[in-house]
Design a protein around this motif. Structure first.
Motif, PDB file in Angstrom:
ATOM      1  N   ALA A 167      -9.482 -14.799 -12.056  1.00 43.01           N
ATOM      2  CA  ALA A 167      -8.327 -14.061 -12.563  1.00 43.01           C
ATOM      3  C   ALA A 167      -7.110 -14.961 -12.431  1.00 43.01           C
ATOM      4  N   SER A 168      -6.141 -14.767 -13.296  1.00 41.73           N
ATOM      5  CA  SER A 168      -4.976 -15.656 -13.310  1.00 41.73           C
ATOM      6  C   SER A 168      -4.066 -15.455 -12.097  1.00 41.73           C
ATOM      7  N   TRP A 169      -4.165 -14.303 -11.424  1.00 37.74           N
ATOM      8  CA  TRP A 169      -3.327 -14.047 -10.253  1.00 37.74           C
ATOM      9  C   TRP A 169      -3.896 -14.669  -8.979  1.00 37.74           C
ATOM     10  N   CYS A 170      -5.097 -15.222  -9.071  1.00 38.19           N
ATOM     11  CA  CYS A 170      -5.830 -15.728  -7.906  1.00 38.19           C
ATOM     12  C   CYS A 170      -5.534 -17.218  -7.708  1.00 38.19           C
ATOM     13  N   GLY A 198     -10.801  -8.236 -15.066  1.00 35.46           N
ATOM     14  CA  GLY A 198      -9.780  -7.201 -14.999  1.00 35.46           C
ATOM     15  C   GLY A 198      -8.473  -7.481 -15.697  1.00 35.46           C
ATOM     16  N   GLU A 199      -8.404  -8.517 -16.524  1.00 32.13           N
ATOM     17  CA  GLU A 199      -7.142  -8.829 -17.199  1.00 32.13           C
ATOM     18  C   GLU A 199      -7.310  -8.745 -18.712  1.00 32.13           C
ATOM     19  N   GLN A 202      -4.146 -11.286 -23.461  1.00 35.36           N
ATOM     20  CA  GLN A 202      -2.807 -11.870 -23.413  1.00 35.36           C
ATOM     21  C   GLN A 202      -2.545 -12.544 -22.061  1.00 35.36           C
ATOM     22  N   GLN A 203      -2.960 -11.905 -20.994  1.00 34.85           N
ATOM     23  CA  GLN A 203      -2.760 -12.477 -19.663  1.00 34.85           C
ATOM     24  C   GLN A 203      -3.568 -13.756 -19.481  1.00 34.85           C
ATOM     25  N   ALA A 204      -4.823 -13.720 -19.906  1.00 31.21           N
ATOM     26  CA  ALA A 204      -5.678 -14.895 -19.767  1.00 31.21           C
ATOM     27  C   ALA A 204      -5.165 -16.053 -20.618  1.00 31.21           C
ATOM     28  N   LEU A 205      -4.772 -15.754 -21.865  1.00 37.00           N
ATOM     29  CA  LEU A 205      -4.272 -16.798 -22.757  1.00 37.00           C
ATOM     30  C   LEU A 205      -2.967 -17.390 -22.247  1.00 37.00           C
ATOM     31  N   ALA A 206      -2.098 -16.563 -21.726  1.00 40.26           N
ATOM     32  CA  ALA A 206      -0.823 -17.062 -21.206  1.00 40.26           C
ATOM     33  C   ALA A 206      -1.059 -18.060 -20.078  1.00 40.26           C
ATOM     34  N   PHE A 207      -2.016 -17.769 -19.217  1.00 37.90           N
ATOM     35  CA  PHE A 207      -2.326 -18.694 -18.126  1.00 37.90           C
ATOM     36  C   PHE A 207      -2.915 -19.995 -18.665  1.00 37.90           C
ATOM     37  N   LEU A 208      -3.908 -19.911 -19.547  1.00 40.88           N
ATOM     38  CA  LEU A 208      -4.575 -21.098 -20.066  1.00 40.88           C
ATOM     39  C   LEU A 208      -3.593 -21.995 -20.826  1.00 40.88           C
ATOM     40  N   GLN A 209      -2.740 -21.379 -21.618  1.00 38.98           N
ATOM     41  CA  GLN A 209      -1.766 -22.166 -22.378  1.00 38.98           C
ATOM     42  C   GLN A 209      -0.688 -22.746 -21.469  1.00 38.98           C
ATOM     43  N   GLY A 210      -0.268 -21.977 -20.466  1.00 40.61           N
ATOM     44  CA  GLY A 210       0.744 -22.467 -19.543  1.00 40.61           C
ATOM     45  C   GLY A 210       0.261 -23.660 -18.735  1.00 40.61           C
ATOM     46  N   GLU A 211      -1.035 -23.685 -18.406  1.00 41.28           N
ATOM     47  CA  GLU A 211      -1.616 -24.785 -17.635  1.00 41.28           C
ATOM     48  C   GLU A 211      -2.205 -25.880 -18.535  1.00 41.28           C
ATOM     49  N   GLY A 234     -14.844 -10.968  -3.711  1.00 42.06           N
ATOM     50  CA  GLY A 234     -13.620 -11.746  -3.800  1.00 42.06           C
ATOM     51  C   GLY A 234     -13.687 -12.740  -4.940  1.00 42.06           C
ATOM     52  N   LEU A 235     -12.544 -13.268  -5.297  1.00 36.04           N
ATOM     53  CA  LEU A 235     -12.436 -14.278  -6.342  1.00 36.04           C
ATOM     54  C   LEU A 235     -11.825 -15.541  -5.755  1.00 36.04           C
TER      55      LEU A 235
END
Length: 274
Positions: A167-170, A198-199, A202-211, A234-235
């Motif tokens: 998950a992008s928050w992890c 659980g995301e 949009q949340q997943a893409l924002a993380f992948l593009q940001g990184e 756990g993740l």
């Protein structure tokens, strides 16, 4: 089962082996004439475990020096499970021999404890292997691609699969993403399936593009079905399936380049592309 409570199964096995070793060392020492030997044997056993674990880690780093040298901070990421056990055992025995040179009576109980701990660790590893064999195969979990196309995880059966739950928050999930990005290039025969838990897209893409990550096979599991199927607590969690879809290894926590490559070579016989 990947974890027991919040702890990975492997960590529980190691703790149990150390506890067994300590108990056996103290039990054997009770038979010695000197009553102080009981406490001394337990202390020496724990000291030998510390130096054995340190030597096992250093031996593993030397073995995978090129990968660790490329990311020096990963040397202290002991959660990746990178230890060369036989080096640790030898180092522990040598330490015991050196420390007990003025009190040789301690050698028998402490060596007996180390032997019991090693046997307990192997037994635990055997039980874990049986759990993997009886675990669920690559499941028919319905997920979707980032562009909302439905897909089943079982569609990847037929070649080795590394399934990463993230998950992008992890924070550890975020740190290990470049490891998988590189692995996709180095091991094209293996399917690296990055299953977001659980995301939204949009949340997943924002993380992948940001990184600026270029990852293949990024999928969405909005209801976290995969975590429920595999009992993940756990993740990140990474699961390794062979060509027949059988679960052959698991890892809960952050993976480094060295530990991922080690598992791929050990479980799949895969060597990275030159």
């Amino acid at each position: 089962m990947i974890g027991i409570g919040p702890f990975p199964v492997r960590a529980v096995i190691v703790f149990g082996a150390v506890l067994l070793a300590w108990a056996v060392a103290r039990l054997v020492a009770r038979r010695l004439p000197d009553g102080a030997c009981k406490k001394a044997a337990g202390g020496l056993l724990l000291d030998s475990v510390f130096w054995g674990v340190l030597a096992a880690r250093l031996g593993y780093i030397v073995q995978w020096w090129e990968e660790y040298a490329a990311a020096p901070a990963s040397m202290i990421a002991i959660g990746d499970g990178g230890f060369t056990w036989w080096i640790g055992v030898v180092a522990a025995l040598l330490f015991v021999w050196w420390r007990s040179r003025t009190m040789s009576a301690l050698r028998v109980p402490v060596v007996a404890g180390i032997a019991a701990g090693v046997l307990g660790w192997f037994a635990g590893g055997g039980v874990l292997a049986l759990l993997h064999q009886s675990g669920p195969p690559l499941p028919d979990v319905q997920v979707s691609t980032l562009d909302a196309r439905p897909l089943s995880l079982s569609a990847y059966a037929g070649r080795p699969v590394v399934l990463n739950l993230w998950a992008s928050w992890c924070p550890p999930c975020r740190r290990e993403m470049p490891v998988f990005e590189q692995a996709q290039q180095d091991f094209p025969q293996v399917a690296f399936v990055m299953l977001n838990q659980g995301e939204s897209a949009q949340q997943a893409l924002a993380f992948l593009q940001g990184e600026r990550l270029r990852l293949k096979d990024v999928l969405l599991d909005p209801s976290s079905q995969a975590m429920q199927v595999f009992g993940s607590r756990g993740l990140p969690t990474t699961l390794f399936f062979d060509e027949q879809g059988r679960l052959v290894d698991t890892h809960m926590g952050e993976l480094t380049t060295a530990s991922l490559r080690s598992t791929l070579m050990r479980r799949f016989g895969q060597a990275p592309n030159p």
